[in-house]
Design an enzyme around this catalytic site. Structure first.
Site, PDB file in Angstrom:
ATOM      1  CD  GLU A   1     -32.150-164.467 -69.498  1.00 43.32           C
ATOM      2  OE1 GLU A   1     -32.221-163.839 -70.241  1.00 43.32           O
ATOM      3  OE2 GLU A   1     -31.775-165.681 -69.672  1.00 43.32           O
TER       4      GLU A   1
ATOM      5  CE  LYS B   1     -34.625-175.616 -66.131  1.00 37.76           C
ATOM      6  NZ  LYS B   1     -33.810-176.358 -65.415  1.00 37.76           N
TER       7      LYS B   1
ATOM      8  CB  THR C   1     -34.524-171.388 -53.389  1.00 38.35           C
ATOM      9  OG1 THR C   1     -34.789-172.782 -52.420  1.00 38.35           O
ATOM     10  CG2 THR C   1     -33.273-171.327 -53.685  1.00 38.35           C
TER      11      THR C   1
ATOM     12  CG  ASP D   1     -36.664-178.624 -64.577  1.00 39.62           C
ATOM     13  OD1 ASP D   1     -37.228-177.655 -64.077  1.00 39.62           O
ATOM     14  OD2 ASP D   1     -35.391-178.418 -64.987  1.00 39.62           O
TER      15      ASP D   1
ATOM     16  CE  LYS E   1     -37.790-174.988 -63.905  1.00 39.28           C
ATOM     17  NZ  LYS E   1     -36.833-174.722 -62.729  1.00 39.28           N
TER      18      LYS E   1
ATOM     19  N   GLY F   1     -30.853-171.307 -65.170  1.00 35.36           N
ATOM     20  CA  GLY F   1     -30.828-170.376 -64.154  1.00 35.36           C
ATOM     21  C   GLY F   1     -30.125-169.161 -64.425  1.00 35.36           C
TER      22      GLY F   1
ATOM     23  CD  GLU G   1     -37.828-178.430 -59.803  1.00 33.37           C
ATOM     24  OE1 GLU G   1     -38.840-178.126 -59.143  1.00 33.37           O
ATOM     25  OE2 GLU G   1     -37.060-177.735 -60.386  1.00 33.37           O
TER      26      GLU G   1
ATOM     27  CB  ILE H   1     -26.884-169.572 -68.533  1.00 36.49           C
ATOM     28  CG1 ILE H   1     -25.932-170.282 -67.632  1.00 36.49           C
ATOM     29  CG2 ILE H   1     -26.401-169.025 -69.770  1.00 36.49           C
ATOM     30  CD1 ILE H   1     -25.600-171.893 -68.697  1.00 36.49           C
TER      31      ILE H   1
END
Ligand code: NAP
Ligand code: HSE
Length: 428
Positions: free
Chosen positions: A131, A207, A14, A203, A107, A136, A192, A138
């Site tokens: 980043e 982050k 993706t 997840d 991450k 995502g 996921e 942002i």
């Protein structure tokens, strides 16, 4: 114009394919903005024969991500495979060891090995940028490390997992059970490969661990996070919370307290008037509070091909422009060990329970709360269902330890039909 910046991209799923598309579509724009061409030298994925929707024949193909990282015609190794160990870690270490810059969206890798990788990058004098790893599209890493560099950050909080937010909002809008919406999200490809990473809160906690490190100048400490997933949330909780004026969100909070660094990722109630409550579907929101700026709120798409690739390109452009800077906002060797908070800040709690329908049952529950020092703010009892009385209680602010003492005492009363649900209430 300077020499082209040459990329090796490992991972053509993706995000990887999204990055290839942007580089092709915006070739001139990227050159104009960075002062040099951004080109792809070579790519790598597991299956060379997979149809990826576009031709990759202009790029050299490597089967092995480490070999890709070590190629002479690669200046920046772009890791978009995933996984906190295995090929992603080996290839990133190889790239940094060979003096190549690294851009990653991973991450899990950073949450588990961020400190060692940052030390390696800074010792070698190369950049490690990520980043896309948090929220995502942002630009939250840039906001924290650069835009807010002049602030003492006091709190970072937010909704950082789009899949969980999709499940919770869809349960509410469609009136469906957790199990039904989980199956739906899985079928739509929202989860996921290991769904527990999403619904278990892991997840999102990865982050939060990364943001915490930048915000508070501490080494990434995933194990210091109090972690609960959304699997315990039923449609009854969603409805009951709504009835009391709240919505349920998987919320991450990291804050400096007198008791140490508090890091939590857990389902919480937020008032339905809060900006956090307005988030629908896969949208993420990160709230940052600093001593000079006050509060800022960043909101946007937390996942998906375009948004995540957009964030990867932000890092690539910085490298092309010659940006320099430490991985976590200050040199890795100066990051402190985070002393985890021994107890969380007091908060109001929501309690949902079903009581035996007999005289004195409710009195026993309220006595358990009172004796543990937990004060009731609001309470509702609904019509009996199968001889059990559903009861909702919202407490005043209380320490988690007092609440747990009350819950243990309630269990001993013998009037509970099932284990009570207890969720923190957070405000923004
Ligand atoms: P994905 O669609 O599953 O793609 C993974 C890619 O890595 C595939 O092309 C796969 O090859 C390749 N790959 C896996 N193991 C490999 C190996 N041993 N050697 C070579 N290639 C290998 O994953 P994704 O969604 O793009 O995610 C990539 C990274 O971005 C992950 O770290 C993820 O957490 C992060 N991320 C994703 C999103 C998102 O919205 N998807 C958002 C933020 C961050 P094949 O195609 O041949 O199988
Ligand atoms: N599974 C993640 C999410 C992907 O749902 O937010 C983006 O990191």
């Amino acid at each position: 114009m300077s020499a082209p910046l040459r990329l090796g991209i490992a991972g053509l799923g993706t995000v990887g394919i999204g990055v290839v598309k942007i580089i092709r579509q915006h070739q001139a724009l990227l050159a104009a903005r960075t002062g040099r061409e951004v080109v792809i030298s070579a790519v790598c994925a597991r299956d060379p024969d997979k149809d990826r929707g576009l031709s990759l024949s202009n790029y050299a193909w490597e089967r092995d991500p480490v070999a890709l990282a070590l190629r002479d015609d690669v200046d920046v190794f772009v890791e978009l495979m995933g996984g906190d160990n295995g090929p992603a870690k080996a290839a990133v270490e190889a790239a940094l060891g060979a003096g190549k810059h690294v851009v990653t969206a991973n991450k899990a890798l950073l949450a588990m090995h961020g400190q060692a990788l940052a030390e390696q990058a800074e010792a070698t004098g190369v950049l490690l940028r990520y980043e896309a790893a948090v929220a995502g599209g942002i630009p939250v890493i840039k906001a924290l490390t650069e835009g807010l560099a002049g602030n003492d950050i006091t709190r970072v909080m937010g909704v950082m997992n789009g899949s969980c937010n999709y499940i919770l909002t869809r349960m509410e809008s469609a009136g469906l059970s957790y199990e039904a919406v989980f199956a739906e999200a899985d079928a739509l490809g929202y989860l996921e490969a290991d769904p527990e990473l999403d619904v278990g809160g892991i997840d999102a906690a990865h982050k939060l661990a990364i943001l915490s490190s930048i915000a508070f100048g501490t080494k990434v400490n995933f194990d210091g996070i109090t972690l609960e997933g959304i699997g315990c949330i039923s449609i009854d909780d969603i409805r009951a919370a709504a009835d009391m004026g709240y919505r349920i969100k998987l919320l991450g909070v990291a804050q400096k307290t007198g008791r140490g660094l508090e890091q939590r990722m857990q389902p919480c109630l937020v008032p339905d008037t809060s900006p956090l409550a307005q988030l629908e579907g896969g949208t993420n929101m990160v709230v940052i509070e600093g001593d000079s700026v006050g509060q800022i709120v960043l909101r946007g798409p937390g996942a998906g091909e375009g948004p995540t690739a957009s964030a990867v390109l932000s890092d690539i452009c910085d490298i092309a422009r010659g940006w320099r800077g430490p991985v976590f906002g200050q040199p890795a060797h100066s990051l402190q060990d985070a002393a985890p908070a021994c107890a969380g800040a007091p908060a109001p709690y929501y309690l949902r329970m079903a009581l035996e329908d007999k005289p004195g049952a409710l009195a026993k529950v309220t006595k358990a709360l009172g004796e543990a020092g937990v004060s009731i703010d609001r309470m509702r009892q609904y019509g009996h269902q199968d001889a059990a009385a559903p009861v909702l209680i919202v407490t005043h602010k209380t320490a988690a330890s007092a609440l747990h003492e009350a819950l243990a005492a309630m269990r001993d009363t013998g009037v509970l039909v099932s284990t009570p649900v207890a969720l923190r209430i957070e405000s923004l």
